[in-house]
Design a protein around this motif. Structure first.
Motif, PDB file in Angstrom:
ATOM      1  N   THR A   1       1.080  -1.465   0.263  1.00 40.86           N
ATOM      2  CA  THR A   1      -0.088   0.077   0.087  1.00 40.86           C
ATOM      3  C   THR A   1       0.768   1.209   0.118  1.00 40.86           C
ATOM      4  OG1 THR A   1      -1.959  -0.588   0.984  1.00 40.86           O
ATOM      5  CG2 THR A   1      -2.028   1.424   1.235  1.00 40.86           C
ATOM      6  N   THR A   2       0.172   2.449  -0.769  1.00 42.03           N
ATOM      7  CA  THR A   2       1.218   3.554  -0.622  1.00 42.03           C
ATOM      8  C   THR A   2      -0.082   4.225  -0.536  1.00 42.03           C
ATOM      9  OG1 THR A   2       2.648   2.796  -2.779  1.00 42.03           O
ATOM     10  CG2 THR A   2       2.711   4.928  -2.335  1.00 42.03           C
ATOM     11  N   LEU A   3       0.852   5.088   0.174  1.00 48.39           N
ATOM     12  CA  LEU A   3      -0.552   6.410   0.661  1.00 48.39           C
ATOM     13  C   LEU A   3      -0.271   7.632   0.089  1.00 48.39           C
ATOM     14  CD1 LEU A   3      -3.118   7.530   2.670  1.00 48.39           C
ATOM     15  CD2 LEU A   3      -1.325   7.697   3.981  1.00 48.39           C
ATOM     16  N   TYR A   4      -0.848   8.337  -0.636  1.00 49.57           N
ATOM     17  CA  TYR A   4      -0.572   9.770  -1.347  1.00 49.57           C
ATOM     18  C   TYR A   4      -1.281  10.494  -0.487  1.00 49.57           C
ATOM     19  CZ  TYR A   4       1.121   6.293  -4.981  1.00 49.57           C
ATOM     20  OH  TYR A   4       2.039   5.674  -5.704  1.00 49.57           O
ATOM     21  N   THR A   5      -0.371  11.557  -0.324  1.00 47.80           N
ATOM     22  CA  THR A   5      -1.221  13.075   0.928  1.00 47.80           C
ATOM     23  C   THR A   5      -1.728  14.170  -0.341  1.00 47.80           C
ATOM     24  OG1 THR A   5      -0.182  12.120   2.521  1.00 47.80           O
ATOM     25  CG2 THR A   5      -1.164  14.184   2.827  1.00 47.80           C
ATOM     26  N   VAL A   6      -2.769  15.115   0.091  1.00 47.95           N
ATOM     27  CA  VAL A   6      -3.083  16.202  -0.785  1.00 47.95           C
ATOM     28  C   VAL A   6      -3.081  17.067   0.200  1.00 47.95           C
ATOM     29  CG1 VAL A   6      -4.175  17.256  -2.452  1.00 47.95           C
ATOM     30  CG2 VAL A   6      -4.838  14.984  -2.503  1.00 47.95           C
ATOM     31  N   ILE A   7      -2.589  18.530   0.744  1.00 54.11           N
ATOM     32  CA  ILE A   7      -2.044  18.757   1.187  1.00 54.11           C
ATOM     33  C   ILE A   7      -3.457  20.273   0.979  1.00 54.11           C
ATOM     34  CG2 ILE A   7      -0.521  20.981   2.210  1.00 54.11           C
ATOM     35  CD1 ILE A   7      -0.067  17.797   2.940  1.00 54.11           C
ATOM     36  N   GLY A   8      -4.311  19.916   1.934  1.00 54.60           N
ATOM     37  CA  GLY A   8      -5.351  20.884   1.936  1.00 54.60           C
ATOM     38  C   GLY A   8      -6.109  20.739   0.804  1.00 54.60           C
ATOM     39  N   GLY A   9      -6.335  19.381   0.847  1.00 52.35           N
ATOM     40  CA  GLY A   9      -7.186  19.094   0.158  1.00 52.35           C
ATOM     41  C   GLY A   9      -8.758  18.117   0.846  1.00 52.35           C
ATOM     42  N   GLY A  10      -9.662  18.927   0.957  1.00 50.80           N
ATOM     43  CA  GLY A  10     -11.274  18.379   0.867  1.00 50.80           C
ATOM     44  C   GLY A  10     -11.582  17.165   0.555  1.00 50.80           C
ATOM     45  N   HIS A  11     -13.204  16.835   0.717  1.00 48.62           N
ATOM     46  CA  HIS A  11     -13.589  15.253   0.293  1.00 48.62           C
ATOM     47  C   HIS A  11     -14.262  15.513  -0.877  1.00 48.62           C
ATOM     48  CE1 HIS A  11     -15.707  11.751   0.893  1.00 48.62           C
ATOM     49  NE2 HIS A  11     -16.588  12.331   0.788  1.00 48.62           N
ATOM     50  N   LYS A  12     -14.122  16.573  -2.170  1.00 55.66           N
ATOM     51  CA  LYS A  12     -14.883  17.023  -3.585  1.00 55.66           C
ATOM     52  C   LYS A  12     -13.792  18.017  -3.973  1.00 55.66           C
ATOM     53  CE  LYS A  12     -19.435  17.062  -1.635  1.00 55.66           C
ATOM     54  NZ  LYS A  12     -21.115  17.029  -1.498  1.00 55.66           N
ATOM     55  N   ASP A  13     -12.816  18.437  -3.674  1.00 51.73           N
ATOM     56  CA  ASP A  13     -12.333  19.286  -4.611  1.00 51.73           C
ATOM     57  C   ASP A  13     -10.996  18.502  -5.216  1.00 51.73           C
ATOM     58  OD1 ASP A  13     -11.001  18.983  -1.644  1.00 51.73           O
ATOM     59  OD2 ASP A  13     -10.995  21.173  -1.269  1.00 51.73           O
ATOM     60  N   LEU A  14     -11.084  17.443  -4.387  1.00 51.35           N
ATOM     61  CA  LEU A  14      -9.310  16.897  -4.908  1.00 51.35           C
ATOM     62  C   LEU A  14      -8.761  17.211  -6.576  1.00 51.35           C
ATOM     63  CD1 LEU A  14      -8.714  13.811  -2.912  1.00 51.35           C
ATOM     64  CD2 LEU A  14      -8.751  16.007  -2.363  1.00 51.35           C
ATOM     65  N   ASN A  15      -9.569  17.425  -7.406  1.00 53.54           N
ATOM     66  CA  ASN A  15      -9.844  17.208  -8.629  1.00 53.54           C
ATOM     67  C   ASN A  15      -9.003  18.793  -9.156  1.00 53.54           C
ATOM     68  OD1 ASN A  15     -12.030  17.805  -8.062  1.00 53.54           O
ATOM     69  ND2 ASN A  15     -12.203  18.784 -10.757  1.00 53.54           N
ATOM     70  N   THR A  16      -9.151  19.302  -8.410  1.00 54.03           N
ATOM     71  CA  THR A  16      -9.212  20.825  -8.526  1.00 54.03           C
ATOM     72  C   THR A  16      -7.854  21.037  -7.879  1.00 54.03           C
ATOM     73  OG1 THR A  16      -9.881  21.515  -6.094  1.00 54.03           O
ATOM     74  CG2 THR A  16     -10.791  21.763  -8.124  1.00 54.03           C
ATOM     75  N   PHE A  17      -6.807  20.161  -7.189  1.00 56.09           N
ATOM     76  CA  PHE A  17      -4.885  20.819  -6.781  1.00 56.09           C
ATOM     77  C   PHE A  17      -4.270  19.549  -8.156  1.00 56.09           C
ATOM     78  CE2 PHE A  17      -7.288  20.698  -3.160  1.00 56.09           C
ATOM     79  CZ  PHE A  17      -6.591  21.834  -2.337  1.00 56.09           C
ATOM     80  N   GLU A  18      -3.908  21.036  -7.728  1.00 56.14           N
ATOM     81  CA  GLU A  18      -2.282  19.462  -9.274  1.00 56.14           C
ATOM     82  C   GLU A  18      -1.762  19.032  -8.644  1.00 56.14           C
ATOM     83  OE1 GLU A  18       1.454  21.744 -10.979  1.00 56.14           O
ATOM     84  OE2 GLU A  18       0.181  22.560 -10.946  1.00 56.14           O
ATOM     85  N   SER A  19      -1.799  18.888  -6.975  1.00 51.73           N
ATOM     86  CA  SER A  19      -0.744  17.423  -6.551  1.00 51.73           C
ATOM     87  C   SER A  19      -1.123  16.300  -6.771  1.00 51.73           C
ATOM     88  CB  SER A  19      -0.673  17.524  -4.921  1.00 51.73           C
ATOM     89  OG  SER A  19      -1.678  18.364  -4.940  1.00 51.73           O
ATOM     90  N   TYR A  20      -2.846  16.529  -7.048  1.00 55.59           N
ATOM     91  CA  TYR A  20      -3.529  15.390  -7.118  1.00 55.59           C
ATOM     92  C   TYR A  20      -3.113  14.741  -8.025  1.00 55.59           C
ATOM     93  CZ  TYR A  20      -7.465  12.269  -8.782  1.00 55.59           C
ATOM     94  OH  TYR A  20      -8.941  11.752  -8.789  1.00 55.59           O
ATOM     95  N   HIS A  21      -3.347  15.297  -9.535  1.00 53.25           N
ATOM     96  CA  HIS A  21      -3.155  15.312 -10.959  1.00 53.25           C
ATOM     97  C   HIS A  21      -1.752  14.635 -11.542  1.00 53.25           C
ATOM     98  CE1 HIS A  21      -6.979  16.293 -11.989  1.00 53.25           C
ATOM     99  NE2 HIS A  21      -6.402  17.643 -12.049  1.00 53.25           N
ATOM    100  N   LYS A  22      -0.657  14.827 -10.493  1.00 54.92           N
ATOM    101  CA  LYS A  22       0.420  14.877 -10.666  1.00 54.92           C
ATOM    102  C   LYS A  22       0.496  13.482 -10.206  1.00 54.92           C
ATOM    103  CE  LYS A  22       5.342  15.991  -9.533  1.00 54.92           C
ATOM    104  NZ  LYS A  22       5.834  14.737  -9.086  1.00 54.92           N
ATOM    105  N   MET A  23      -0.022  13.456  -8.836  1.00 50.41           N
ATOM    106  CA  MET A  23       0.222  11.678  -7.838  1.00 50.41           C
ATOM    107  C   MET A  23      -0.554  10.841  -9.128  1.00 50.41           C
ATOM    108  SD  MET A  23      -1.208  12.781  -4.601  1.00 50.41           S
ATOM    109  CE  MET A  23       0.029  14.593  -2.931  1.00 50.41           C
ATOM    110  N   LEU A  24      -2.095  10.763  -9.187  1.00 49.00           N
ATOM    111  CA  LEU A  24      -2.648  10.257  -9.865  1.00 49.00           C
ATOM    112  C   LEU A  24      -2.463   9.434 -11.612  1.00 49.00           C
ATOM    113  CD1 LEU A  24      -5.510   8.918 -10.730  1.00 49.00           C
ATOM    114  CD2 LEU A  24      -6.269  10.629 -12.447  1.00 49.00           C
ATOM    115  N   GLY A  25      -1.247  10.322 -12.234  1.00 43.86           N
ATOM    116  CA  GLY A  25      -0.514  10.168 -13.249  1.00 43.86           C
ATOM    117  C   GLY A  25       0.755   9.113 -12.860  1.00 43.86           C
ATOM    118  N   GLU A  26       1.363   9.352 -11.878  1.00 42.57           N
ATOM    119  CA  GLU A  26       2.610   8.772 -11.435  1.00 42.57           C
ATOM    120  C   GLU A  26       1.895   7.370 -11.309  1.00 42.57           C
ATOM    121  OE1 GLU A  26       4.454  10.406  -8.304  1.00 42.57           O
ATOM    122  OE2 GLU A  26       5.355  12.015  -9.724  1.00 42.57           O
ATOM    123  N   ILE A  27       0.833   7.505 -10.111  1.00 45.31           N
ATOM    124  CA  ILE A  27      -0.012   6.463 -10.555  1.00 45.31           C
ATOM    125  C   ILE A  27      -0.098   4.889 -11.581  1.00 45.31           C
ATOM    126  CG2 ILE A  27      -1.654   4.736  -9.193  1.00 45.31           C
ATOM    127  CD1 ILE A  27      -2.142   6.953  -7.319  1.00 45.31           C
TER     128      ILE A  27
END
Length: 291
Positions: A237-263
């Motif tokens: 298991t790998t845990l990815y943390t979106v700093i400042g991310g809420g429950h419904k807005d992860l897609n608005t964070f550049e870090s989320y898309h970077k993580m998803l792309g890497e995964i």
């Protein structure tokens, strides 16, 4: 004495009434479906889609969409949250098609154009039927399971019974019983809740790589939930943390898309620990003083 007995009986009566209401109305609180007419036409800019319907053995219809990419590398089976329909959720398919993956999304029973009586057992069975349909066209090593919020439990269950390439959980819960207990701690939820959704139990039987994405400011499902889930099978298991991310807005964070792309674009590699400090331990103060 009679007054105390009367008060106790009134409190007991209210408690029983609340329990009955919770049992019969929980579907209303857990699910926020959007209904679509049978002739509704799906449309997404710059997305090629194919609509399909799957008939279940109990006579229900599961409606879904396939978002197509050019020369697909595989398929992402996206299990959505507890609100709206795939009409709105479909906009998130671009996060995978742009990386060369087809995306399958379906509406749970009672959502969108899907029909049938909604139970935890029925939805789990429906998702397995959809997964089997995907397997008829694509080898499991090319299937990625993605569970978002409510869908994370169903995705974990599917992964525990099959062998996908990987499991991605977005803002997952430990169990829905735990989430509900946060809001109504005084109710006997183990007896009343129809959708306990014990994600933590199902994760124990998942053999593929598990990737968990969660925002630190999630007020509905706390970030610590994913920390706890990540410890169930830490070796895979790998845990990815979106700093400042809420429950419904992860897609608005550049870090989320970077993580998803890497995964989804990477392949699991075995780490060579030879020559590393993995077995090196700090000496105690006493040992240092003695030396």
């Amino acid at each position: 004495m009679q007054n105390w007995l009367y008060i106790v009986l009134v409190i007991l009566g209210i408690y029983i009434l609340l329990s009955v209401l919770l049992f019969y109305l929980q579907d209303y609180f857990l699910f926020k479906p959007e209904k679509l007419s049978k002739d509704f036409q799906f449309h997404y800019d710059n997305q090629e889609i194919e609509e399909y319907n799957i008939e279940t053995r109990d006579g229900a219809t599961i409606n879904g969409l396939r978002f197509k990419s050019q020369k697909p590398k595989g398929v992402v089976f996206y299990l959505k949250g507890n609100s709206k329909s795939i009409k709105g959720w479909g906009k998130f398919a671009v996060d995978f098609t742009r990386h060369g993956y087809d995306v399958i999304m379906v509406d749970y029973r009672g959502f969108g154009k899907s029909t049938g009586r909604r139970t935890q057992k029925a939805i789990k069975r429906d998702m397995q039927v959809v997964y089997d349909k995907i397997k008829e066209q694509v080898a499991e090593k090319y299937i990625i399971l993605y569970g978002r919020s409510m869908g994370s439990g169903f995705a974990a269950k599917l992964a525990s019974m099959n062998n996908p390439r990987m499991l991605i959980l977005d803002a997952p819960y430990y169990s829905l019983s735990k989430v509900a207990k946060k809001f109504i701690p005084f109710m006997p939820l183990s007896l009343l809740i129809k959708f306990p959704m014990p994600t933590y139990k199902w994760l124990r039987y998942v053999n593929c790589p598990i990737h968990i994405i969660h925002g630190t400011d999630d007020r509905l499902i706390p970030y610590k939930t994913s920390v706890k889930l990540s410890k169930i099978k830490p070796e895979s298991t790998t845990l990815y943390t979106v700093i400042g991310g809420g429950h419904k807005d992860l897609n608005t964070f550049e870090s989320y898309h970077k993580m998803l792309g890497e995964i989804i674009t990477s392949r699991p590699t075995k780490v060579n620990l030879e020559g590393s400090s993995i077995n090196v331990k700090h000496s105690s103060k006493h040992a240092n003083a003695k030396a």
